[in-house]
Design a protein around this motif. Sequence first.
Motif, PDB file in Angstrom:
ATOM      1  N   ASP A 170      19.243  -1.358  16.799  1.00  0.00           N
ATOM      2  CA  ASP A 170      19.278  -2.255  18.006  1.00  0.00           C
ATOM      3  C   ASP A 170      20.158  -3.175  18.046  1.00  0.00           C
ATOM      4  OD1 ASP A 170      17.986  -2.607  20.445  1.00  0.00           O
ATOM      5  OD2 ASP A 170      16.085  -3.659  19.781  1.00  0.00           O
ATOM      6  N   ILE A 171      20.193  -3.576  19.303  1.00  0.00           N
ATOM      7  CA  ILE A 171      21.414  -4.647  19.678  1.00  0.00           C
ATOM      8  C   ILE A 171      20.725  -5.496  21.002  1.00  0.00           C
ATOM      9  CG2 ILE A 171      22.746  -3.008  21.406  1.00  0.00           C
ATOM     10  CD1 ILE A 171      25.153  -4.561  20.451  1.00  0.00           C
ATOM     11  N   THR A 172      20.912  -6.757  20.782  1.00  0.00           N
ATOM     12  CA  THR A 172      20.603  -7.474  21.984  1.00  0.00           C
ATOM     13  C   THR A 172      21.606  -8.622  22.018  1.00  0.00           C
ATOM     14  OG1 THR A 172      18.698  -8.882  22.909  1.00  0.00           O
ATOM     15  CG2 THR A 172      18.961  -9.027  20.581  1.00  0.00           C
ATOM     16  N   ILE A 173      21.666  -9.233  23.419  1.00  0.00           N
ATOM     17  CA  ILE A 173      22.371 -10.570  23.226  1.00  0.00           C
ATOM     18  C   ILE A 173      21.620 -11.594  23.414  1.00  0.00           C
ATOM     19  CG2 ILE A 173      24.084 -11.400  25.126  1.00  0.00           C
ATOM     20  CD1 ILE A 173      25.186  -8.794  23.922  1.00  0.00           C
ATOM     21  N   VAL A 174      22.087 -12.793  22.956  1.00  0.00           N
ATOM     22  CA  VAL A 174      21.242 -13.926  22.960  1.00  0.00           C
ATOM     23  C   VAL A 174      21.944 -14.999  23.325  1.00  0.00           C
ATOM     24  CG1 VAL A 174      19.872 -15.594  21.337  1.00  0.00           C
ATOM     25  CG2 VAL A 174      19.868 -13.036  20.659  1.00  0.00           C
ATOM     26  N   LYS A 175      21.500 -15.846  24.396  1.00  0.00           N
ATOM     27  CA  LYS A 175      22.494 -16.898  24.955  1.00  0.00           C
ATOM     28  C   LYS A 175      22.562 -17.760  23.810  1.00  0.00           C
ATOM     29  CE  LYS A 175      21.384 -16.067  29.725  1.00  0.00           C
ATOM     30  NZ  LYS A 175      20.851 -16.652  30.898  1.00  0.00           N
ATOM     31  N   ASN A 176      23.656 -18.548  23.815  1.00  0.00           N
ATOM     32  CA  ASN A 176      24.065 -19.425  22.996  1.00  0.00           C
ATOM     33  C   ASN A 176      23.438 -20.905  23.607  1.00  0.00           C
ATOM     34  OD1 ASN A 176      25.334 -21.563  21.499  1.00  0.00           O
ATOM     35  ND2 ASN A 176      27.270 -20.301  20.995  1.00  0.00           N
ATOM     36  N   ALA A 177      23.275 -21.813  22.606  1.00  0.00           N
ATOM     37  CA  ALA A 177      22.377 -23.145  23.290  1.00  0.00           C
ATOM     38  C   ALA A 177      23.579 -23.796  24.196  1.00  0.00           C
ATOM     39  CB  ALA A 177      22.047 -24.035  22.217  1.00  0.00           C
ATOM     40  N   THR A 178      24.778 -23.676  24.008  1.00  0.00           N
ATOM     41  CA  THR A 178      25.887 -24.480  24.409  1.00  0.00           C
ATOM     42  C   THR A 178      26.144 -23.653  26.031  1.00  0.00           C
ATOM     43  OG1 THR A 178      27.671 -23.179  23.692  1.00  0.00           O
ATOM     44  CG2 THR A 178      26.959 -25.152  22.631  1.00  0.00           C
ATOM     45  N   GLY A 179      25.856 -22.163  26.010  1.00  0.00           N
ATOM     46  CA  GLY A 179      26.218 -21.545  27.336  1.00  0.00           C
ATOM     47  C   GLY A 179      27.233 -20.821  27.351  1.00  0.00           C
ATOM     48  N   ASN A 180      28.115 -20.968  26.091  1.00  0.00           N
ATOM     49  CA  ASN A 180      29.269 -20.105  26.030  1.00  0.00           C
ATOM     50  C   ASN A 180      29.241 -19.196  24.982  1.00  0.00           C
ATOM     51  OD1 ASN A 180      30.454 -22.040  27.656  1.00  0.00           O
ATOM     52  ND2 ASN A 180      31.335 -23.327  26.296  1.00  0.00           N
ATOM     53  N   ASN A 181      29.797 -18.343  24.923  1.00  0.00           N
ATOM     54  CA  ASN A 181      30.004 -17.299  23.757  1.00  0.00           C
ATOM     55  C   ASN A 181      28.540 -16.802  23.290  1.00  0.00           C
ATOM     56  OD1 ASN A 181      32.691 -16.825  24.053  1.00  0.00           O
ATOM     57  ND2 ASN A 181      33.216 -17.869  22.553  1.00  0.00           N
ATOM     58  N   PRO A 182      27.859 -15.870  23.815  1.00  0.00           N
ATOM     59  CA  PRO A 182      26.473 -15.700  23.574  1.00  0.00           C
ATOM     60  C   PRO A 182      26.594 -14.807  22.221  1.00  0.00           C
ATOM     61  CG  PRO A 182      27.204 -13.876  25.291  1.00  0.00           C
ATOM     62  CD  PRO A 182      28.274 -15.122  25.017  1.00  0.00           C
ATOM     63  N   PHE A 183      25.562 -14.917  21.318  1.00  0.00           N
ATOM     64  CA  PHE A 183      25.291 -14.193  20.002  1.00  0.00           C
ATOM     65  C   PHE A 183      25.067 -12.574  20.331  1.00  0.00           C
ATOM     66  CE2 PHE A 183      24.325 -18.353  18.940  1.00  0.00           C
ATOM     67  CZ  PHE A 183      25.065 -18.734  18.041  1.00  0.00           C
ATOM     68  N   ILE A 184      25.658 -11.902  19.516  1.00  0.00           N
ATOM     69  CA  ILE A 184      25.576 -10.498  19.841  1.00  0.00           C
ATOM     70  C   ILE A 184      24.475 -10.195  18.359  1.00  0.00           C
ATOM     71  CG2 ILE A 184      26.290  -8.304  19.723  1.00  0.00           C
ATOM     72  CD1 ILE A 184      28.889  -9.579  20.978  1.00  0.00           C
ATOM     73  N   VAL A 185      23.251  -9.637  18.405  1.00  0.00           N
ATOM     74  CA  VAL A 185      22.636  -9.438  17.495  1.00  0.00           C
ATOM     75  C   VAL A 185      22.146  -7.979  16.985  1.00  0.00           C
ATOM     76  CG1 VAL A 185      20.407  -9.892  16.041  1.00  0.00           C
ATOM     77  CG2 VAL A 185      21.739 -11.733  17.618  1.00  0.00           C
ATOM     78  N   VAL A 186      22.634  -7.331  15.996  1.00  0.00           N
ATOM     79  CA  VAL A 186      22.549  -6.025  15.474  1.00  0.00           C
ATOM     80  C   VAL A 186      21.636  -5.820  14.493  1.00  0.00           C
ATOM     81  CG1 VAL A 186      23.566  -3.855  14.909  1.00  0.00           C
ATOM     82  CG2 VAL A 186      24.775  -5.520  16.571  1.00  0.00           C
ATOM     83  N   SER A 187      20.199  -4.969  14.510  1.00  0.00           N
ATOM     84  CA  SER A 187      19.429  -4.819  13.405  1.00  0.00           C
ATOM     85  C   SER A 187      19.888  -3.628  12.684  1.00  0.00           C
ATOM     86  CB  SER A 187      17.991  -4.878  14.034  1.00  0.00           C
ATOM     87  OG  SER A 187      17.872  -3.854  14.771  1.00  0.00           O
TER      88      SER A 187
END
Length: 166
Positions: free
Chosen positions: A136-153
């Motif tokens: 799976d893959i999901t996009i998680v917003k970064n607290a700063t609003g820049n460059n979201p995290f891309i999380v892969v399981s």
Amino acid sequence: MNGQSPLFRSKYTTYKGYAKADINTLFNKKELEGANTFTGNYDRSVYLENLGNGKFNLKELPWEAQMAPINSIAITDYNDDGHDDVLLVGNDYGNEVFIGKYDASNGFLLEGDGKGNFTIVDIQKSGFITQGDTKDITIVKNATGNNPFIVVSQNRGPLKVFLKNE
């Protein structure tokens, strides 16, 4: 079916006998009553473009994305050009030992042109590589609003977290 059902294991005691079986020897007429028959005749990874009014345009993904199962996708404007790009993850390690792993994918970034066309971005350029039994893959917003995290399981593996290249 032979590996899943005691009925077939007792009916077919050799692989040769099972290999020669067809639908009419696997099931009797009563068992086939009311059964639907479906034919799979397209084995490509595609996306469907919604054209509106119940109409869709089917487009094949680039050939590189055809080499392994695709388990999950994430849509994002990876290169900040105003067009949707696609991140793909896949592979499957859950097959029978004699079949082997479906593990030809290292993950993919497909760059969109805004007209429904996608091209593969080289791993060296994207920095996005997901070897393993990725699920799976999901996009998680970064607290700063820049460059979201891309999380892969991964199945039985650690989470992989990416920040897109600047």
